[in-house]
Design an enzyme around this catalytic site. Structure first.
Site, PDB file in Angstrom:
ATOM      1  CE1 TYR A 162      -3.933   2.201   0.877  1.00 23.74           C
ATOM      2  CE2 TYR A 162      -2.523   3.072   2.623  1.00 23.74           C
ATOM      3  CZ  TYR A 162      -3.675   3.153   1.853  1.00 23.74           C
ATOM      4  OH  TYR A 162      -4.565   4.173   2.068  1.00 23.74           O
ATOM      5  CE  LYS A 166      -3.739   5.055  -1.185  1.00 17.31           C
ATOM      6  NZ  LYS A 166      -4.804   5.602  -2.071  1.00 17.31           N
TER       7      LYS A 166
END
Length: 737
Positions: A162, A166
């Site tokens: 993640y 991001k």
């Protein structure tokens, strides 16, 4: 006037709940036609349902808004954009919000865990945005939002997949901002903290409930409006707070010699300088990032020592001296005198933008005015001859190239209102000399007298490019440090236009440097056109504060500090943003047209109004916290060295009572054997806590949990918030509270 999105078409991905739903409702409420996209999957990407998107569309239509649902995956970007075109005929705004989580520790992250996160977050944002891009180019308008995360900025355990995706979205957004700017396509990135299906898995329920999506949506709407010209920026946002982030870099250090291999030992020996953020730079683009690296090539060719700069090397070779702080510090420059009349005061006021168009300015422009006065910032003018007159060239130990001298920072303190005519004498002393690696900083203290009476004090901080590397210290307790502004919206903003002839007018006050008027000379310095004097911008900002917070009363002006960050071109507009904190007004000054900060870390200290004692801070005495800090002070005396090893931080405390600042304390557990200071602190504070006397005692006695106090707004924190974890070491383990 309220922001309207009538006529605009907005696509929000992942809009079936949480932040996405809030964005869709907010855009629709302001007249936009909204495409509500949601695959209907769970937080891990499993399943599919039309119910989530349909429900939001129904909410919008029930309130009279326009919306259609789309159930496609963001990996089918073309289909999402086609939904907008089919329903509304255009696409203006894309909010890339869709996301899932597959949290695993790094060792347990499977290929699927990694790929699925990247497909939804990074690849999905790419595909949706690419599908909209040419439509936005053709219509010469587009607004794009990428959704990053604190995990991407700082990292977070169990979120390697993640975090990587991001931060990848931030890089994508920054490039789109560059490529899209000429087509009026602006792209920004947000890192929101809000309660949602994803955050509820990693945050406690009461915290999720307090971090409402409606506290994020207003930022997204502003960034997507046609009035907003922000692009290529990153914002953290949550709980009603918004902060803009930018990169910071140390000055760095050259660690190789000409015709010799670069070694790990050289890196080791210069490591402290490589990692020293004193006078850090803030590169804003690839070009600025590469400047330092490219400049190394020419520097290494001419240098003989590791870390030495070409100018310093040349000077040292020619004179056998270079910079020698031991010889320079404490040296006095020749005393200078400055004789002036009312004319010089008026000329200076005109030079810093005052005008008869404003009746309040007459007291500084008309000698017949009953309250005719000098502007407080005029105090730099009598003292500048110490710099302009070549006095530094006479100082032993300062063998420098004066064509490489830049004005870095300025501090001015007034001990009484300045006279409007007379003769002032200035005595100047080299307060310190610092080695910044890429250059040297000279601190020059100037005391200015009217007869035997001290009128004002200036500290000039000048940076000598290329004169570093002489092995000196990098910081000084004698320096008047700049201070960052509070992390909240400014209390006042003043925008003032400079004229094309502003520099030509200001130079008549005594700074005759041709850089400010001669185009060919400016070109030699790397500028396309002559630039405004830094002290002219300083004067603009100072008088903005004087008018906004002191009713143009010069007797209330105590001191001003600024750091000169970037140049201003005559004709540009200066935007001064101000934050009131007691009698200190923090400020920063920007060029309105570009958003570039030109005066940073700045503040003005005011004397309180003589007839308004409620503004003055309470002087303690009846504060319960006094006893606590007294005990902390005793413990530091006994165990300071041990605490410094465990804590290694400087904590500031602002104690309030009845809504007013009542006391300031600084617990220094970083330097020496530790210490406790009461009152203003001149050094660097790592983290500052603001809390009422009553709530402070509740925290100390364990009746109020600090985290709950923070989220309830009772405890405010500025600086490195992670250091707050070490408070228990101070308050409980050692103070025995």
């Amino acid at each position: 006037m309220s922001l309207s999105f009538v006529g605009r078409v907005v696509l929000v991905t992942g809009a079936g709940g949480g932040l996405g739903r809030e964005y869709a409702l907010a855009f629709a409420a302001r007249g936009a036609s909204v495409v509500v996209n949601d695959l209907g999957a769970d937080t891990k990407g499993g399943g599919k349902s039309s119910a989530a998107a349909d429900k939001v569309v129904e909410e919008i239509r029930a309130k009279g808004g326009k919306a259609v649902a789309n159930y496609d995956s963001v990996e089918d970007g073309e289909k999402l954009i086609q939904s907008a075109l089919d329903a509304f005929g255009r696409i203006d705004v894309v909010v890339n919000n869709a996301g899932i989580l597959r949290d695993r520790s790094f060792a347990r992250t499977s290929d699927l865990d990694w790929d699925l996160i990247h497909r939804v977050h990074l690849r999905g944002s790419f595909l949706v945005t690419r599908a909209a891009w040419n439509h936005m180019k053709n219509q010469k308008f587009g607004r794009i939002i990428m959704t990053a995360s604190a995990a991407g900025i700082y990292g977070n355990f169990g979120q390697a997949n993640y975090s990587a995706a991001k931060l990848g979205m931030l890089g994508l957004a920054n490039t789109l901002a560059i490529e899209g700017h000429k087509y009026n396509i602006l792209c920004n990135t947000i890192a929101p903290v809000a309660g949602s299906r994803m955050t509820e898995t990693i945050m406690p329920p009461d915290l999720v409930a307090s971090l409402k999506p409606e506290y994020v949506a207003p930022l997204v709407l502003w960034l997507c409006h046609e009035q907003c010209q922000e692009t290529g920026s990153l914002f953290e946002v949550g709980a009603g707070w918004i902060g803009k982030l930018r990169w910071e870099r140390t000055q760095g250090q050259i660690v190789r010699k000409k015709n010799q291999p670069m070694t790990p030992e050289a890196v080791r020996d210069q490591w402290d300088r490589v990692c020293d953020f004193t006078n850090a730079t803030k590169p804003a683009n690839v070009q600025e990032s590469l400047e330092s690296v490219v400049s190394v090539l020419s520097q290494v060719e001419s240098e003989g020592e590791v870390g030495m700069n070409p100018t310093a090397a040349a000077t040292s070779a020619a004179s056998g001296g270079g910079i020698n702080p031991a010889k320079a510090v404490g040296q006095k420059l020749p005393t200078t005198s400055f004789t002036f009349t009312q004319t010089q005061c008026i000329l200076y006021a005109l030079g810093v933008g005052m005008s008869t168009k404003d009746p309040d300015h007459l007291r500084f422009l008309y000698e017949g005015h009953p309250d005719f006065s000098s502007l407080p910032t005029f105090g730099v003018i009598p003292s500048q001859s110490s710099m302009m007159g070549g006095g530094l060239s006479s100082v032993p130990g300062l063998n420098i190239d004066f064509t490489q001298v830049l004005h870095g920072e300025q501090y001015l303190e007034l001990y009484k209102p300045l006279p409007t005519s007379g003769t002032l004498t200035s005595e100047s002393t080299v307060a310190d000399v610092l080695d910044k690696g890429s250059g040297a900083v000279i601190l020059l203290d100037v005391n200015t007298y009217s007869g035997n009476e001290l009128v004002c004090y200036n500290q000039f901080s000048v940076f000598v490019v290329g004169a570093g590397g002489f092995g000196g210290k990098r910081s000084s307790e004698k320096a008047k440090a700049p201070l960052p502004p509070p992390k909240r919206a400014p209390d006042a903003v003043v925008i003032d236009s400079t004229t094309r002839d502003q520099a030509a007018l200001y130079r008549l006050s005594g700074d005759w440097n041709p850089l400010h008027i001669d185009p060919s000379f400016a070109a030699m310095g790397g500028f396309k056109t002559p630039i405004l004097h830094g002290l002219c911008s300083f004067g603009f900002a100072g008088r903005h504060v004087l008018k906004q917070f002191a009713d143009n009363d010069p007797s209330r002006f105590k001191a001003i500090k600024v750091r000169f960050a970037k140049p201003v071109i005559p004709g540009q507009s200066l935007q001064t943003e101000m934050w009131k904190e007691g009698n200190r007004i923090h400020m920063q000054c920007k060029v309105k047209e570009t958003g570039a900060v030109v005066l940073a870390g700045a503040y003005v200290d005011l004397h309180g109004p003589t007839n308004a004692s409620p503004e003055n801070p309470i002087q303690g005495g009846d504060l319960q916290s006094e006893l606590v800090f007294a005990e902390i002070g005793r413990r530091i005396k006994d165990l300071g060295s041990e605490l410094v090893k465990k804590v290694n931080a400087v904590f500031g405390w602002e104690i309030t009572k009845d809504g007013k600042k009542a006391a300031e304390w600084t617990i220094d557990l970083k330097n020496g054997s530790g210490s406790l200071h009461k009152g203003p602190y001149s050094g660097k504070v790592d983290v500052t806590f603001t809390v009422s006397d009553e709530d402070f005692m509740e925290v100390v006695m364990g009746k109020l949990v600090p985290q709950k106090a923070f989220f309830a707004g009772k405890l405010k924190v500025k600086g490195n918030i992670m250091l707050s974890q070490k408070l228990e070491v101070i308050l409980k383990d050692y103070a025995k509270l």
